[in-house]
Design a protein around this motif. Structure first.
Motif, short mmCIF file in Angstrom:
data_model
loop_
_atom_site.label_atom_id
_atom_site.label_comp_id
_atom_site.label_asym_id
_atom_site.label_seq_id
_atom_site.Cartn_x
_atom_site.Cartn_y
_atom_site.Cartn_z
N ASN A 90 41.62 19.37 59.71
CA ASN A 90 41.61 20.84 59.70
C ASN A 90 40.26 21.36 60.20
O ASN A 90 39.23 20.71 60.03
N SER A 91 40.28 22.55 60.76
CA SER A 91 39.06 23.10 61.35
C SER A 91 38.09 23.66 60.32
O SER A 91 37.02 24.14 60.68
N ASP A 92 38.45 23.61 59.03
CA ASP A 92 37.51 24.02 57.99
C ASP A 92 37.15 22.87 57.06
O ASP A 92 36.47 23.07 56.05
N ASP A 93 37.60 21.65 57.38
CA ASP A 93 37.27 20.47 56.58
C ASP A 93 36.30 19.59 57.35
O ASP A 93 35.90 19.91 58.47
N ALA A 94 35.94 18.46 56.77
CA ALA A 94 35.04 17.52 57.45
C ALA A 94 35.31 16.12 56.93
O ALA A 94 35.81 15.94 55.81
N TRP A 95 34.98 15.13 57.75
CA TRP A 95 35.21 13.72 57.41
C TRP A 95 33.89 13.01 57.12
O TRP A 95 32.84 13.35 57.67
N ALA A 125 32.89 27.10 50.05
CA ALA A 125 32.63 27.65 51.37
C ALA A 125 31.30 27.20 51.95
O ALA A 125 31.15 27.03 53.17
N ALA A 126 30.32 26.97 51.07
CA ALA A 126 28.99 26.53 51.52
C ALA A 126 28.87 25.02 51.65
O ALA A 126 27.82 24.51 52.02
N GLY A 127 29.93 24.30 51.30
CA GLY A 127 29.91 22.85 51.36
C GLY A 127 29.45 22.17 50.09
O GLY A 127 29.31 20.94 50.06
N ALA A 128 29.23 22.95 49.01
CA ALA A 128 28.78 22.37 47.74
C ALA A 128 29.97 21.76 46.99
O ALA A 128 31.08 22.29 47.04
N PRO A 129 29.76 20.65 46.26
CA PRO A 129 30.85 20.01 45.53
C PRO A 129 31.49 20.96 44.53
O PRO A 129 30.81 21.76 43.89
N MET A 130 32.82 20.85 44.38
CA MET A 130 33.57 21.72 43.48
C MET A 130 34.39 20.95 42.46
O MET A 130 35.28 21.52 41.83
N ARG A 213 37.73 21.77 52.01
CA ARG A 213 37.04 23.02 51.69
C ARG A 213 37.97 24.05 51.07
O ARG A 213 39.08 24.30 51.57
N VAL A 214 37.50 24.68 50.01
CA VAL A 214 38.22 25.77 49.35
C VAL A 214 37.46 27.06 49.61
O VAL A 214 36.28 27.16 49.27
N HIS A 215 38.12 28.04 50.23
CA HIS A 215 37.46 29.32 50.50
C HIS A 215 38.50 30.42 50.59
O HIS A 215 39.71 30.17 50.56
N ASP A 216 38.04 31.65 50.71
CA ASP A 216 38.96 32.79 50.57
C ASP A 216 39.84 33.02 51.79
O ASP A 216 40.71 33.88 51.76
N ARG A 217 39.64 32.27 52.87
CA ARG A 217 40.47 32.47 54.05
C ARG A 217 41.52 31.38 54.24
O ARG A 217 42.26 31.40 55.21
N ASN A 218 41.57 30.37 53.34
CA ASN A 218 42.58 29.35 53.57
C ASN A 218 43.74 29.42 52.60
O ASN A 218 44.40 28.45 52.31
N THR A 219 44.00 30.62 52.10
CA THR A 219 45.31 30.92 51.54
C THR A 219 45.97 31.86 52.53
O THR A 219 45.30 32.63 53.22
N LEU A 334 44.84 28.09 45.72
CA LEU A 334 43.49 27.63 46.03
C LEU A 334 43.27 27.45 47.53
O LEU A 334 42.25 27.86 48.06
N TYR A 335 44.23 26.78 48.19
CA TYR A 335 43.92 26.46 49.58
C TYR A 335 45.12 26.42 50.49
O TYR A 335 44.97 26.48 51.71
N GLY A 336 46.34 26.32 49.99
CA GLY A 336 47.49 26.07 50.85
C GLY A 336 47.43 24.65 51.34
O GLY A 336 46.39 24.17 51.74
N VAL A 337 48.51 23.89 51.27
CA VAL A 337 48.46 22.48 51.66
C VAL A 337 48.32 22.35 53.17
O VAL A 337 47.53 21.57 53.67
N PHE A 338 49.05 23.10 53.90
CA PHE A 338 48.99 22.99 55.36
C PHE A 338 48.34 24.21 55.98
O PHE A 338 47.65 24.11 56.98
N ALA A 339 48.54 25.37 55.36
CA ALA A 339 48.20 26.61 56.03
C ALA A 339 46.74 26.99 55.88
O ALA A 339 46.41 28.10 55.55
N SER A 340 45.86 26.04 56.11
CA SER A 340 44.44 26.37 56.10
C SER A 340 44.03 27.05 57.39
O SER A 340 42.86 27.32 57.61
N LEU A 341 45.01 27.35 58.23
CA LEU A 341 44.74 28.19 59.39
C LEU A 341 44.92 29.64 59.00
O LEU A 341 45.26 30.47 59.83
#
Length: 343
Positions: A90-95, A125-130, A213-219, A334-341
């Motif tokens: 996903n474009s808001d996650d990282a490996w 959203a800032a990359g800090a552990p949750m 990543r969990v943030h307010d735009r991925n629901t 929290l995030y939507g499983v697929f719809a993080s777009l």
């Protein structure tokens, strides 16, 4: 042109703040023989400008001129992919840097395994552990491995517990199972995994190799709209799954491997299927019962009568409709499983 070993498909939408980290984590993998296909779904922000700043011949940038949705964007990337192995990010996650290396090692030594997933680390959203801030979510992708029949039962009864942006699979999986269903917005990955597991074995690494990543735009839209769509999609996917599963897979996954009818039957005995659906007592009981009631309504008279009396059916029809799956509902909010777009 020589084919890369891994094609990574990255759908992108409105993730200007995160996509540089996502792209960097893919291009920085210890496995260098890759291509990264970024499909931007007509983002109105500066996502395409961020993508354009990367100067790496392994990156393929496909900016769409109109918004087609997450599933359709994924399918564009799959059609473009050239490698024998395909991954999703996903474009808001990282490996983590060794993610692909560790997954490829399993696929190389285990030809019977078609796909490898991993666990995830939750970040804000800032990359800090949750981890402590997401009650119940941490364990959602942490399950013991099992056969494909164990996973079929688990996904049917528990909901989606395989992380989409963690997957690495053989390209023949998509060739045998088909593309993502672009009519689905919340759960097309869940639908894909149920199709995959009717044909292929999988493996899940316990290591957290994805920063999710969990943030307010991925629901996707308002919380109520997400929950309603999530519930409907879950109902429709499971209904189709139980209509299409063959007798052998149904027996092995849900009846302990015991078949009362012919083992070669194309479909489960409808009486066995209805008994299973009506007897289920897990947290998806209402969903299973709803599927069973419709199946009884559509069944021939002899099967109707064996499954449920007229009086019992009429009482059940008067019960409240099932509410959204509480586990799935929490995760969707929290995030939507697929719809993080996030549309």
């Amino acid at each position: 042109m020589r084919k890369p070993r891994v094609s990574v498909v990255m759908p992108s939408y409105r993730h200007e703040a995160y996509i540089a980290e996502a792209i960097g984590s893919v291009l920085g993998q210890s496995v260098r023989d890759i291509e990264l296909i970024v499909i931007d779904d007509a983002s109105p922000d500066g996502s395409n400008a961020v993508i354009g700043r990367f100067d790496d011949p392994r990156l393929v940038h496909i900016p769409l001129t109109s918004n087609v949705g997450a599933s359709a964007a994924m399918n564009v990337g799959l059609r473009r992919a050239r490698a024998p192995f395909i991954a999703v990010c996903n474009s808001d996650d990282a490996w983590e840097p060794d993610k692909l290396e560790r997954q490829l090692a399993i696929l190389d030594r285990s030809p019977e395994i078609a796909a490898v997933f991993t666990d995830v680390s939750w970040v804000d959203a800032a990359g800090a552990p949750m981890d402590r801030a997401v009650p119940g979510a941490l364990g959602n992708f942490a399950w013991e491995n099992g056969t494909r029949h164990v996973w079929l039962k688990r996904l049917a009864e528990e909901g989606n517990c395989l992380c989409h942006p963690s997957v690495l699979l053989r390209r023949e999986v998509y060739e045998s199972c088909g593309a993502y269903d672009d009519y689905l917005r919340q759960l097309p990955d869940y639908d894909m995994w149920l199709r995959l597991l009717q044909k292929h074995e999988i493996h899940v690494l316990a290591d957290r190799l994805v920063r999710f990543r969990v943030h307010d735009r991925n629901t996707s839209g308002g919380a109520s709209e997400v929950r309603r769509r999530d519930a409907r999609e879950g109902l429709f996917i499971l209904r189709r799954f139980f209509e299409e599963i063959d007798a052998g897979d149904f027996a092995a996954a849900f009846l302990g491997g015991e078949l009362s009818g012919a083992a070669t039957a194309a479909s489960p005995d409808p009486r066995e299927l209805l008994r299973y659906l009506l007897a289920h007592e897990g947290h998806r009981r209402g969903l299973f019962r709803e599927i069973a009631l419709e199946a009884i309504f559509r069944a021939p008279p002899d099967i109707r009568q064996d499954a449920m009396s007229v009086a019992a059916f009429q009482r059940a029809m008067g019960d409240a409709m099932p509410r959204p799956d509480r586990k799935r509902g929490l995760m969707s909010r929290l995030y939507g499983v697929f719809a993080s777009l996030g549309r």
